[in-house]
Scaffold this active site. Sequence first.
Site, PDB file in Angstrom:
ATOM      1  N   GLY A   1     105.663  50.851  13.856  1.00 27.11           N
ATOM      2  CA  GLY A   1     104.410  50.673  14.591  1.00 27.11           C
ATOM      3  C   GLY A   1     103.413  49.892  13.754  1.00 27.11           C
TER       4      GLY A   1
ATOM      5  N   GLY B   1     103.403  51.031   9.958  1.00 28.95           N
ATOM      6  CA  GLY B   1     104.641  50.678   9.284  1.00 28.95           C
ATOM      7  C   GLY B   1     104.815  49.178   9.120  1.00 28.95           C
TER       8      GLY B   1
ATOM      9  N   HIS C   1      93.316  66.035   4.283  1.00 30.01           N
ATOM     10  CA  HIS C   1      93.000  64.804   5.011  1.00 30.01           C
ATOM     11  C   HIS C   1      92.509  65.196   6.400  1.00 30.01           C
ATOM     12  CE1 HIS C   1      93.003  60.640   6.006  1.00 30.01           C
ATOM     13  NE2 HIS C   1      94.024  60.700   6.840  1.00 30.01           N
TER      14      HIS C   1
END
Length: 311
Positions: free
Chosen positions: A11, A14, A175
């Site tokens: 995607g 990546g 995160h």
Amino acid sequence: MDRKVTVIGAGNVGATTAQRLAEKELCDVVLIDIAEGLPQGKALDLAEAAPIEKHDAKLEGSNVYDPSADSDIVIITAGIPRKPGMSRDDLISTNAKIIKNVTAQVAALSPNAILIIVSNPLDAMCHVAFDASGFPANRVIGMAGVLDSARFRTFIARELNVSVENTHAFVLGGHGDTMVPLPRYSTVAGIPITELMPKDRIDALIERTRNGGAEIVGLLKTGSAFYAPASAAVEMAESILKDKKKILPCAVRLKGEYGISDLFIGVPVKLGATGVEEVIQITLTEEEQAALNNSAQAVQGLVDTLKKLGL
């Protein structure tokens, strides 16, 4: 090239990660995705840009894992992205199953690789990858603090109208909404930002940093951030591949450091050829330690959810 990095997920994150790795001439790149033709097409497109970008990195796309064998690093970006109104935590069940499957396959083919986890919810996915791979803790690392710190640095530079190259910042913790930006350790040309702007402005920048991903999701409407996450993952990979021993904030499994054990949480670490070579312990105020503990509790909640789901 004599180094190979596999990127799982073709995607936006990546593919951009593959692009950055190749154009920096850090390694050959294997791009893997379950969508037929997607990794092959993107790898070919990137390869055809090589004569113009002037690099000789080899790029290969695949729907199977065989080409990933003997990778030095595997960067896992697979999973569904956030959509408007979703938190990172909303992704936990779906992405945990994906990460578990992906990690088991790449670990079998690259038993000496270092894993860099990018998929959300980041801290929880590190636990899934750690368990699924059976790798030692120094070879499973989450990309979070580098991204969050880059966002904080961007906002500091804009606020003070200075070069981003002069800014340094540390963001610790999970995160997510409980991340812990540290103004005392955030500087411009070595000067703490606490001496350069009032507390209310610092607090505003901290809040924007915490909501950095959600802000981009809200603007894009059909996806999530990918340029900066890719850059963050590649900075980590470069420090490992070149044995640079950079001190970077990453999600790692703590063994009592900062009073936290058996949890992946963002702290400053030294990244070198073997992965995490040292956890750097900095002195925190009571307030900062309390914030880090609160963040650790939030991560523990996600881990507990994984256990309830049998993941």
